[in-house]
Design an enzyme around this catalytic site. Structure first.
Site, PDB file in Angstrom:
ATOM      1  N   SER A 124       0.795  -1.082  -0.245  1.00  0.00           N
ATOM      2  CA  SER A 124      -0.023   0.018   0.156  1.00  0.00           C
ATOM      3  C   SER A 124       0.826   1.295  -0.004  1.00  0.00           C
ATOM      4  CB  SER A 124      -1.044  -0.028   1.294  1.00  0.00           C
ATOM      5  OG  SER A 124      -2.025   0.728   0.934  1.00  0.00           O
ATOM      6  N   ASP A 148      -0.402  -5.377  -3.117  1.00  0.00           N
ATOM      7  CA  ASP A 148      -1.978  -4.792  -3.482  1.00  0.00           C
ATOM      8  C   ASP A 148      -1.771  -3.268  -3.707  1.00  0.00           C
ATOM      9  OD1 ASP A 148      -4.557  -5.999  -3.827  1.00  0.00           O
ATOM     10  OD2 ASP A 148      -5.188  -4.609  -2.275  1.00  0.00           O
ATOM     11  N   HIS A 277      -7.306  -6.308   1.119  1.00  0.00           N
ATOM     12  CA  HIS A 277      -6.104  -5.523   0.820  1.00  0.00           C
ATOM     13  C   HIS A 277      -4.661  -5.650   1.660  1.00  0.00           C
ATOM     14  CE1 HIS A 277      -3.746  -1.638  -0.006  1.00  0.00           C
ATOM     15  NE2 HIS A 277      -3.883  -1.257   1.034  1.00  0.00           N
TER      16      HIS A 277
END
Length: 314
Positions: A124, A148, A277
């Site tokens: 992220s 992700d 996520h």
């Protein structure tokens, strides 16, 4: 009640769950840069003199412990950093946690920790930061793993997440931390969420639990910056090292973003796993398997046998 801060007490259980008989040993280190800012790290050591070959950079609002089980399963000596403003690392006075602002602190920390060239694994916000670090100091990066995250992820969604972290109020208990995470659809495995809650909170002055990261502690009227994620595209497109994207099938990298990523970076490999996520929390062994297979294929990591996983290469 908040559990005692024996932060490595559950690692034997994680190793057993990972099928690892001789796990890496974890220790906490804190280094300080020329401006007095502290960066906290977990060092993963094999005890055989091998230097760290992997650096883990977590995402927004969590900490280095999110990669614990993945680091154990990958099995390579490594460091996992608490990003600036997170975990046990210093808060920035300007509350700027964008990659451009924090990359110099991360690079200084890696120098102070004696980490040589190796693989960067970023989740992220940590993925965007990893791209900036790699572009800033390409000589120290042999490969890049993005977990992700694509630079095309909507900026309004990024900013909305940051504002939600700032608005988060104290918790009465760890169970309440978990309840809120389930309501926010962060995940549904309460054991995993409880572990994350234990590591990402501390007791506040009033006896309630508060987050360790900076966002909910900003003065009234102040907001933090996490930078523009789209700015990572030039960094990624300039790199001449192997790149791997590991995306959750229910994560932030939608099929459309997946297609756009592959079009802009046709040499990058993409692996899809069953997860939301926070892939390293929800599918840590699948993530580790993907990293190992990719790293061994490019001569970046030692080749070892790994159990089969639900990862799908595309």
């Amino acid at each position: 009640m908040h559990e005692p801060d024996d932060e490595f007490s559950d690692l034997p259980a994680l190793a057993a769950a990972s099928g690892v008989r001789e796990p890496l040993r974890a220790s906490r280190q804190v280094v300080r840069d020329a401006d007095g800012r502290e960066t906290a790290a977990i060092r993963w050591d094999a005890g055989d003199g091998r230097e760290a070959r992997v650096t883990y950079l977590h995402g927004l609002g969590i900490d280095a412990h999110s990669f614990d089980q993945t680091a154990i399963a990958v099995g390579e000596p490594a460091v996992a950093l608490d990003l600036p403003g997170h975990g046990r690392s210093s808060w920035r006075d300007d509350a700027d946690y964008g990659a451009t602002a924090t990359a110099p602190q991360v690079l200084a920390a890696l120098d102070a920790l004696g980490v040589g060239p190796g693989v960067l694994v970023g989740h992220s916000l940590g993925a965007i930061l990893a791209a900036r670090v790699a572009a800033t100091a390409p000589g120290r990066v042999t490969g890049l793993v993005l977990v992700d995250m694509s630079p095309d992820f909507a900026q309004r969604a990024v900013d909305r997440i940051a504002r939600a972290l700032e608005d988060e109020t104290p918790f009465a208990s760890l169970d309440e931390v978990v309840d809120r995470a389930v309501e926010a659809r962060v995940g549904d495995d309460r054991a995993v969420l409880l572990r994350e809650a234990r590591h990402t909170t501390r007791l506040g002055e009033d006896g309630r639990l508060v987050r360790r990261h900076h966002f909910p502690h900003l003065p009234a009227g102040r907001t933090a910056s996490v930078g523009r994620f789209a700015d990572a595209w030039p960094d990624l497109e300039a790199l001449d090292v192997p790149i791997l994207l590991v995306r959750g099938d229910r994560g932030y990298v939608s099929p459309k973003l997946h297609a756009g990523f592959s079009e802009r970076l046709p040499r990058a490999e993409v692996v899809t796993v069953t997860a939301r996520h926070a892939v390293q929390n929800q599918a840590p062994l699948e993530l580790a398997s993907a990293i190992r297979a990719w790293g061994a294929g490019h001569g970046l990591l030692h080749e070892v046998q790994q159990p089969s996983s639900g990862a799908e290469r595309r």
